[in-house]
Design an enzyme around this catalytic site. Structure first.
Site, PDB file in Angstrom:
ATOM      1  N   HIS A  66       7.034  11.322 -23.370  1.00 37.51           N
ATOM      2  CA  HIS A  66       7.101   9.453 -25.178  1.00 37.51           C
ATOM      3  C   HIS A  66       7.037  10.784 -25.868  1.00 37.51           C
ATOM      4  CE1 HIS A  66       2.739   9.697 -25.266  1.00 37.51           C
ATOM      5  NE2 HIS A  66       2.842   9.736 -26.610  1.00 37.51           N
ATOM      6  N   ASP A 121       1.296  -0.840   0.089  1.00 35.09           N
ATOM      7  CA  ASP A 121      -0.053  -0.110  -0.068  1.00 35.09           C
ATOM      8  C   ASP A 121       1.096   0.961   0.502  1.00 35.09           C
ATOM      9  OD1 ASP A 121      -1.309   2.384   0.307  1.00 35.09           O
ATOM     10  OD2 ASP A 121      -2.858   1.318   2.088  1.00 35.09           O
ATOM     11  N   LYS A 174      -6.087  11.144 -37.332  1.00 38.29           N
ATOM     12  CA  LYS A 174      -4.736  10.865 -36.337  1.00 38.29           C
ATOM     13  C   LYS A 174      -3.403  11.770 -37.013  1.00 38.29           C
ATOM     14  CE  LYS A 174      -1.144   8.222 -33.308  1.00 38.29           C
ATOM     15  NZ  LYS A 174      -1.266  10.059 -32.045  1.00 38.29           N
ATOM     16  N   LYS A 200      10.112   9.098 -29.436  1.00 35.77           N
ATOM     17  CA  LYS A 200       9.530   9.353 -30.780  1.00 35.77           C
ATOM     18  C   LYS A 200      10.610   9.618 -31.937  1.00 35.77           C
ATOM     19  CE  LYS A 200       5.018  10.332 -30.058  1.00 35.77           C
ATOM     20  NZ  LYS A 200       4.147   9.246 -30.218  1.00 35.77           N
ATOM     21  N   LYS A 249      -8.571  16.118 -29.013  1.00 38.14           N
ATOM     22  CA  LYS A 249      -9.134  15.404 -29.738  1.00 38.14           C
ATOM     23  C   LYS A 249     -10.890  14.550 -30.113  1.00 38.14           C
ATOM     24  CE  LYS A 249      -6.944  13.324 -25.134  1.00 38.14           C
ATOM     25  NZ  LYS A 249      -5.640  13.753 -25.620  1.00 38.14           N
ATOM     26  N   HIS A 277       4.000  17.998 -24.553  1.00 41.47           N
ATOM     27  CA  HIS A 277       4.412  17.239 -26.045  1.00 41.47           C
ATOM     28  C   HIS A 277       4.732  18.234 -27.421  1.00 41.47           C
ATOM     29  CE1 HIS A 277       3.680  14.138 -24.130  1.00 41.47           C
ATOM     30  NE2 HIS A 277       2.101  13.975 -24.343  1.00 41.47           N
ATOM     31  N   ASP A 288      -2.204  18.295 -21.219  1.00 40.46           N
ATOM     32  CA  ASP A 288      -2.256  17.676 -20.979  1.00 40.46           C
ATOM     33  C   ASP A 288      -1.423  17.147 -22.000  1.00 40.46           C
ATOM     34  OD1 ASP A 288      -3.011  14.359 -20.593  1.00 40.46           O
ATOM     35  OD2 ASP A 288      -4.142  14.120 -22.556  1.00 40.46           O
TER      36      ASP A 288
HETATM   37  C1  BG6 Z   1      -0.746  11.532 -23.490  1.00 40.47           C
HETATM   38  C2  BG6 Z   1      -1.627  12.045 -23.100  1.00 40.47           C
HETATM   39  O1  BG6 Z   1       0.422  12.100 -23.084  1.00 40.47           O
HETATM   40  O2  BG6 Z   1      -0.432  11.269 -25.201  1.00 40.47           O
HETATM   41  C3  BG6 Z   1      -2.808  11.390 -23.696  1.00 40.47           C
HETATM   42  O3  BG6 Z   1      -1.992  11.413 -21.981  1.00 40.47           O
HETATM   43  C4  BG6 Z   1      -2.439  10.779 -25.489  1.00 40.47           C
HETATM   44  O4  BG6 Z   1      -3.651  12.044 -23.252  1.00 40.47           O
HETATM   45  C5  BG6 Z   1      -1.553  10.626 -25.567  1.00 40.47           C
HETATM   46  O5  BG6 Z   1      -3.860  10.392 -26.431  1.00 40.47           O
HETATM   47  C6  BG6 Z   1      -0.598  10.759 -27.590  1.00 40.47           C
HETATM   48  O6  BG6 Z   1      -0.116  10.697 -27.567  1.00 40.47           O
HETATM   49  P1  BG6 Z   1       0.525   9.823 -29.064  1.00 40.47           P
HETATM   50  O7  BG6 Z   1       1.718   8.884 -28.825  1.00 40.47           O
HETATM   51  O8  BG6 Z   1      -0.961   8.874 -29.000  1.00 40.47           O
HETATM   52  O9  BG6 Z   1       0.482  11.036 -29.970  1.00 40.47           O
END
Ligand code: BG6
Length: 548
Positions: free
Chosen positions: A234, A149, A401, A238, A396, A296, A291
């Protein structure tokens, strides 16, 4: 405090069994594994493509030392959807050190066998390929589970039974909500399991504003030194984002033309098809600005706008990124309505299928005014970018995409091809970050023929990464970053200062929105966002790439 039914045990054979199931990779302990990873790294480095993996800032001492990778929140979404999948792919590529063990920690009662079963199910759900049974056997043998926990500091003592700080580096991956970060840091410090080699990896959201971000960073700094902290975005894993460095700083045709003399404006679009994906509660408290834009998009922006770093070491790159972030002109209460757009999707259609609006998603609170789309006109107050606007947008449930950067060059001062174009179109460099990764340059060309007059046509120089590098294995962002954290290479991670600079600028927008009580503009799912986003750029007599 009673420790809940402690059903964990770490197989003493984990190490041996990992070797046993994969003998061909273990002629003399690690050398085969290392050989494989060096080979793949070098091959790709030869193409000039994976330069950051060979860089001098990698800590040679610990680069290939085995790890105890401890995943806090191992049964959570992030772990099941991303981490465990990425680790499997690394396993498949023989990139995980043979003696590395993975210890899952969560609050739920469970044992090793149950954990391994959950991992298997996650792979079946999210891997998008058939599980290779030989790889799986090797992979599954690395795992063990420990129930803790995370709010109970005395329970962290259990880690002492399983972590081996002598022959392994402890890499602590915080795959939990940020409110638990402080507890975990304190628990780890108190149980005495850390040493100088230990690392911690954390992900956004690192706070929801500058103040809370500082609190988290302070709590972490009380236990880990800055060089032990690996903050993930992340997008920095890429390939195409990293390729921006190569494109800009290895090609003189771009290097010399990358400034206000030749560039008219730059667009950065991160359009997502996905909606809220069962994360309504998290997302509603966060919104698209925090977010996606805070991290990003601003990271992409820093790679596009930074000055040439003196080398590829982590510190050099961080320094240049910080300069860009600190040169972002703050958005004010006076100009926020002109410079930003907040949007919210309503029901619509995506790929021919009806999809619900944000307020109709599962778990939605119908009074919400959180934005699922944001567009901003950004100014960078420095010599290079004076007068060059950057238009950023992300949302979103958009039409496709698509993550791309469009560099629009200036129009030529005089047009001698009026027969073809009254208004000579300007050149564009379009960098497709995902999907269909590649680089495209739009130029004007003479249409071949023996007509009296020269006739022009818009044409493309098109470089598809998949076509050009079809023999290179391209890893996803998570794979690369998790591997780099295990190797001890900090280059692709964010510094504290970067995060805090980014929050300073984002806070200015958040404050201005709150002040003017900016309600989101509606857009139907499956479109490019609210009309107001088109108006934002049209006020400057420009258009988004998809409308241009
Ligand atoms: C995340 C966000 O960091 O990145 C998400 O929290 C988002 O909301 C995602 O959908 C997008 O990542 P990618 O790699 O699919 O562009």
């Amino acid at each position: 405090m009673r420790i809940n039914a402690f059903r964990y045990f770490l197989s003493p054979n984990t190490q041996r069994s990992a070797k046993a199931v994969h003998p061909e990779l273990h002629p003399e302990t690690n050398s085969a594994i290392m050989g494989v990873s060096f080979l793949s790294i070098n091959c790709r480095a030869d193409t000039g493509y994976n330069y950051l993996f060979n860089n001098a800032s990698m800590n040679e001492q610990t680069a290939f030392k085995p790890c105890d990778l401890v995943i806090f929140g191992a049964l959570g979404d992030l772990s099941r959807r991303k981490l465990l999948i990425s680790l499997y792919r690394l396993e498949k590529a023989s990139l995980i050190e043979v003696d590395t063990r993975i210890i899952g920690i969560d609050q739920h009662e469970g044992d090793n066998a149950g954990f391994v079963e959950i991992i298997r199910k996650s792979l079946q759900e999210f891997l998008n390929e058939t599980i290779d049974e030989q790889i799986w056997a090797r992979y599954a043998a690395r795992f063990s589970y420990l129930q803790i926990d995370l709010t109970q500091l005395d329970q962290y003592q259990l880690l002492n039974n399983v972590v081996d700080g002598q022959s392994r580096v402890m890499v602590n991956y915080f795959a939990v909500a940020p409110f638990l970060f402080t507890n975990i840091c304190q628990g780890l410090a108190q149980c005495g399991v850390l040493n100088e080699e230990s690392r911690m990896v954390m992900e956004k959201p690192i706070g929801h504003d500058l103040k809370s971000s500082k609190e988290i960073n302070d709590a972490v700094a009380a236990v880990f030194s800055e060089k032990q902290v690996y903050r993930i975005d992340h997008y920095l894993g890429k390939e195409t984002v990293l390729n921006l460095l190569a494109l800009r700083f290895a090609n003189s045709i771009f290097t010399t033309n990358w400034n206000h003399n030749t560039i008219d404006h730059i667009q950065i679009t991160v359009a997502e098809e996905v909606g809220i994906e069962g994360r309504w509660d998290y997302f509603d408290k966060t919104g698209q600005l925090r977010d996606m834009l805070q991290n990003h998009l601003l990271q992409i922006l820093t790679f596009v706008a930074m000055e040439p770093p003196v080398n590829l070491e982590a510190q050099s790159i961080h320094n240049e990124k910080i300069k860009v972030l600190s040169a972002l002109r703050p958005i004010t209460r006076e100009n926020v309505a002109q410079k930003t757009v907040r949007g919210l999707y309503t029901a619509g259609e995506l790929k021919g299928k009806p999809v619900p609006g944000y307020l109709e998603e599962d778990g939605a609170n119908t009074d919400s005014t959180t934005e699922s789309f944001v567009a901003v006109k950004v100014a960078i107050d420095n010599w290079r970018w004076a007068g060059v606007p950057f238009y950023l947008r992300t949302g979103k449930r958009m039409k496709y995409k698509r993550t791309e950067i469009v560099v629009n060059f200036k129009q030529l001062p005089h047009n001698i091809f009026k027969e073809s174009f009254q208004d000579l179109p300007s050149n564009k460099l379009i960098i497709h970050l995902q999907p269909n990764e590649g680089v495209e340059i739009q130029i004007l060309n003479k249409i071949p023929g023996i007509d009296e007059n020269i006739k022009l046509q818009k044409t493309k120089l098109d470089l598809s990464f998949f076509e050009t590098f079809k023999n290179s294995k391209i890893f996803g962002g998570y794979e690369k970053l998790v591997l780099e954290a295990m190797r001890g290479n900090p280059t692709l991670f964010l510094s504290r200062e970067e995060i805090e600079q980014a929050w300073t600028w984002i806070d200015s927008i958040q404050d201005a929105w709150a002040h003017i009580d900016a309600a989101p503009q509606l857009y139907a799912a499956g479109t490019w966002g609210p009309e107001a986003a088109n108006e934002l750029i049209a006020r400057d007599e420009r258009a988004w790439e998809d409308e241009a």
